[in-house]
Design a protein around this motif. Structure first.
Motif, PDB file in Angstrom:
ATOM      1  N   GLY A  91       0.821  -1.188   0.000  1.00 28.81           N
ATOM      2  CA  GLY A  91       0.000   0.000   0.000  1.00 28.81           C
ATOM      3  C   GLY A  91       0.861   1.247   0.000  1.00 28.81           C
ATOM      4  N   ALA A  92       0.210   2.404  -0.036  1.00 35.53           N
ATOM      5  CA  ALA A  92       0.917   3.683  -0.004  1.00 35.53           C
ATOM      6  C   ALA A  92       0.133   4.666   0.856  1.00 35.53           C
ATOM      7  CB  ALA A  92       1.083   4.240  -1.412  1.00 35.53           C
ATOM      8  N   GLN A  93       0.861   5.522   1.537  1.00 31.79           N
ATOM      9  CA  GLN A  93       0.249   6.624   2.278  1.00 31.79           C
ATOM     10  C   GLN A  93       0.348   7.872   1.403  1.00 31.79           C
ATOM     11  OE1 GLN A  93       2.189   7.035   6.090  1.00 31.79           O
ATOM     12  NE2 GLN A  93       2.214   4.833   6.415  1.00 31.79           N
ATOM     13  N   ARG A  94      -0.776   8.468   1.094  1.00 29.68           N
ATOM     14  CA  ARG A  94      -0.804   9.601   0.171  1.00 29.68           C
ATOM     15  C   ARG A  94      -1.160  10.894   0.889  1.00 29.68           C
ATOM     16  NH1 ARG A  94      -3.942   6.526  -4.848  1.00 29.68           N
ATOM     17  NH2 ARG A  94      -2.254   5.013  -5.259  1.00 29.68           N
ATOM     18  N   HIS A  95      -0.262  11.842   0.788  1.00 32.57           N
ATOM     19  CA  HIS A  95      -0.504  13.171   1.357  1.00 32.57           C
ATOM     20  C   HIS A  95      -1.698  13.805   0.658  1.00 32.57           C
ATOM     21  CE1 HIS A  95       0.327  17.344   2.568  1.00 32.57           C
ATOM     22  NE2 HIS A  95       0.166  17.661   1.295  1.00 32.57           N
ATOM     23  N   THR A  96      -2.659  14.294   1.446  1.00 35.93           N
ATOM     24  CA  THR A  96      -3.827  14.964   0.883  1.00 35.93           C
ATOM     25  C   THR A  96      -3.697  16.473   0.998  1.00 35.93           C
ATOM     26  OG1 THR A  96      -5.237  13.084   1.440  1.00 35.93           O
ATOM     27  CG2 THR A  96      -6.337  15.183   1.011  1.00 35.93           C
ATOM     28  N   ALA A  97      -3.434  16.956   2.216  1.00 31.11           N
ATOM     29  CA  ALA A  97      -3.336  18.401   2.428  1.00 31.11           C
ATOM     30  C   ALA A  97      -2.755  18.685   3.797  1.00 31.11           C
ATOM     31  CB  ALA A  97      -4.717  19.046   2.318  1.00 31.11           C
ATOM     32  N   PHE A  98      -2.212  19.879   3.948  1.00 30.17           N
ATOM     33  CA  PHE A  98      -1.839  20.385   5.264  1.00 30.17           C
ATOM     34  C   PHE A  98      -2.992  21.222   5.790  1.00 30.17           C
ATOM     35  CE2 PHE A  98       2.605  19.848   3.678  1.00 30.17           C
ATOM     36  CZ  PHE A  98       3.073  19.037   4.698  1.00 30.17           C
ATOM     37  N   GLN A  99      -3.473  20.878   6.978  1.00 33.55           N
ATOM     38  CA  GLN A  99      -4.463  21.707   7.641  1.00 33.55           C
ATOM     39  C   GLN A  99      -3.784  22.883   8.360  1.00 33.55           C
ATOM     40  OE1 GLN A  99      -7.695  21.091   7.142  1.00 33.55           O
ATOM     41  NE2 GLN A  99      -7.034  19.361   5.894  1.00 33.55           N
ATOM     42  N   LEU A 100      -2.532  22.692   8.718  1.00 35.28           N
ATOM     43  CA  LEU A 100      -1.722  23.724   9.361  1.00 35.28           C
ATOM     44  C   LEU A 100      -0.284  23.480   8.939  1.00 35.28           C
ATOM     45  CD1 LEU A 100      -1.418  26.009  11.566  1.00 35.28           C
ATOM     46  CD2 LEU A 100      -0.963  24.148  13.182  1.00 35.28           C
ATOM     47  N   ARG A 101       0.434  24.565   8.674  1.00 38.80           N
ATOM     48  CA  ARG A 101       1.829  24.420   8.238  1.00 38.80           C
ATOM     49  C   ARG A 101       2.613  25.617   8.757  1.00 38.80           C
ATOM     50  NH1 ARG A 101       3.783  22.933   2.065  1.00 38.80           N
ATOM     51  NH2 ARG A 101       5.960  23.528   2.300  1.00 38.80           N
ATOM     52  N   ASP A 102       3.358  25.403   9.838  1.00 36.04           N
ATOM     53  CA  ASP A 102       4.150  26.445  10.470  1.00 36.04           C
ATOM     54  C   ASP A 102       5.613  26.016  10.515  1.00 36.04           C
ATOM     55  OD1 ASP A 102       2.041  28.179  10.978  1.00 36.04           O
ATOM     56  OD2 ASP A 102       1.565  27.215  12.892  1.00 36.04           O
ATOM     57  N   PRO A 103       6.537  26.934  10.799  1.00 38.48           N
ATOM     58  CA  PRO A 103       7.951  26.554  10.879  1.00 38.48           C
ATOM     59  C   PRO A 103       8.246  25.494  11.935  1.00 38.48           C
ATOM     60  CG  PRO A 103       7.750  28.927  10.666  1.00 38.48           C
ATOM     61  CD  PRO A 103       6.365  28.403  10.882  1.00 38.48           C
ATOM     62  N   ASP A 104       7.439  25.451  13.003  1.00 39.93           N
ATOM     63  CA  ASP A 104       7.714  24.499  14.077  1.00 39.93           C
ATOM     64  C   ASP A 104       6.757  23.310  14.085  1.00 39.93           C
ATOM     65  OD1 ASP A 104       5.466  25.861  14.845  1.00 39.93           O
ATOM     66  OD2 ASP A 104       6.125  26.214  16.911  1.00 39.93           O
ATOM     67  N   GLY A 105       5.963  23.128  13.030  1.00 38.76           N
ATOM     68  CA  GLY A 105       5.090  21.961  13.001  1.00 38.76           C
ATOM     69  C   GLY A 105       4.019  22.040  11.948  1.00 38.76           C
ATOM     70  N   PHE A 106       3.199  20.985  11.911  1.00 33.07           N
ATOM     71  CA  PHE A 106       2.148  20.917  10.900  1.00 33.07           C
ATOM     72  C   PHE A 106       1.068  19.926  11.318  1.00 33.07           C
ATOM     73  CE2 PHE A 106       5.460  17.877   9.683  1.00 33.07           C
ATOM     74  CZ  PHE A 106       4.739  16.706   9.493  1.00 33.07           C
ATOM     75  N   VAL A 107      -0.076  20.063  10.688  1.00 30.04           N
ATOM     76  CA  VAL A 107      -1.160  19.084  10.786  1.00 30.04           C
ATOM     77  C   VAL A 107      -1.471  18.655   9.364  1.00 30.04           C
ATOM     78  CG1 VAL A 107      -3.529  18.625  11.506  1.00 30.04           C
ATOM     79  CG2 VAL A 107      -2.095  20.183  12.855  1.00 30.04           C
ATOM     80  N   GLU A 108      -1.440  17.351   9.129  1.00 24.02           N
ATOM     81  CA  GLU A 108      -1.541  16.814   7.766  1.00 24.02           C
ATOM     82  C   GLU A 108      -2.655  15.779   7.678  1.00 24.02           C
ATOM     83  OE1 GLU A 108       1.492  14.526   4.626  1.00 24.02           O
ATOM     84  OE2 GLU A 108       1.722  14.286   6.791  1.00 24.02           O
ATOM     85  N   GLU A 109      -3.314  15.746   6.534  1.00 20.96           N
ATOM     86  CA  GLU A 109      -4.290  14.703   6.219  1.00 20.96           C
ATOM     87  C   GLU A 109      -3.677  13.748   5.203  1.00 20.96           C
ATOM     88  OE1 GLU A 109      -7.201  14.429   7.694  1.00 20.96           O
ATOM     89  OE2 GLU A 109      -7.179  16.346   8.765  1.00 20.96           O
TER      90      GLU A 109
END
Length: 281
Positions: A91-109
């Motif tokens: 299988g593969a994990q596919r990046h959908t979108a960043f809900q948050l993207r900051d220099p010190d972190g992120f939230v990803e779907e």
């Protein structure tokens, strides 16, 4: 440098990790977003990607060898009464979108897809936080939701008949050096004593660097640590240790591991203090 397919994590303006969202890899390696390189504050790299010993080891991320028979770990699949086998089941994990993207972190779907079907949807939250002049913490949370209409379960080579191989979940492939790293917890020392045990924190110490892993939730602390030092340096938290982990339709599995990335080799007491500070940030 950042691009649409990567970002750089920073602590007080200093780069400490690069996150790759869409790696160009063959299907056999179960392509998935991952962190590499991750470095100490002094700039020492503490991850590896596609090393010669295990081409499917990709820095820091989430990898699971058996989701209802689909391989999201990469490489061969352990089959009961047969052993490791080359199967067309990756299988593969596919990046959908960043809900948050900051220099010190992120939230990803992310979407976990195999055989043309989305099995799991993941929300991944990653944050980098400074702790001391020589240590920082990587806070890594993943939430896996079964988006199918059927029950799913997560397994490992251990649940499929290979004792001691309960890998699958959060996994950190560390830097290989001329000698094996030291491994210790508050009351145990060495790979043989720490592998498969539950501990509030576990340290992996190489040449001038140390990683201190902590399960930051009750569910995460129940998962035993998967430890390798002699064969290769790597630490993970086992989702499926003695039995398969069921994920009913619509259900979500959440785990959070906080890792201290330090220059030097702290004592047991110092490692414990860093782990406590990292989780309390």
């Amino acid at each position: 440098m950042t691009s649409p397919d990567s970002l750089v994590l920073r602590v007080a303006g200093r780069p400490v990790g690069r996150y790759v969202t869409r790696p160009e890899l063959p299907a056999r390696l179960s392509p998935r977003p991952h962190l590499h390189p991750v470095t100490t504050l002094a700039g020492t790299a503490v991850t590896e990607v596609s090393p010669a010993d295990h081409a499917h080891h990709l820095g820091v991320g989430v990898a699971v060898p058996d989701v209802e028979g689909h391989n999201f770990w990469g490489g061969r699949t352990f089959v009961r009464d047969r052993g490791p086998a080359e199967l067309d089941n990756h299988g593969a994990q596919r990046h959908t979108a960043f809900q948050l993207r900051d220099p010190d972190g992120f939230v990803e779907e992310l979407r976990w897809v195999a055989a043309g079907t989305e099995l799991l949807r993941e929300r991944r939250t990653v944050a980098a936080t400074g702790l001391t002049d020589t240590a920082w913490a990587l806070d890594f949370t993943f939430s896996l939701t079964n988006v199918t209409t059927a029950p799913l379960s997560i397994g490992s080579p251990a649940t499929n008949g290979r004792p001691g191989a309960a890998y699958g979940g959060f996994f950190w492939r560390a830097r290989r050096e001329s000698r094996a790293p030291e491994v210790f917890t508050a009351d145990r020392y060495g790979e043989a004593e720490t592998h498969g045990t539950r501990a509030d924190w576990l340290a992996l110490a190489g040449e001038g660097w140390t990683l201190v892993f902590t399960g930051a939730t009750e569910d995460t602390r129940r998962d035993p640590w998967f430890v390798r030092a002699a064969e290769y340096p790597g630490v993970g938290s086992s989702l499926a240790h003695t039995g398969r982990l069921p994920v009913p339709p619509g259900a979500t599995v959440v785990r959070r591991v906080v890792t201290v990335v330090a220059d030097g080799t702290p004592t047991r007491g110092e490692a414990a203090a860093l782990a406590r500070k990292a989780v309390s940030q």
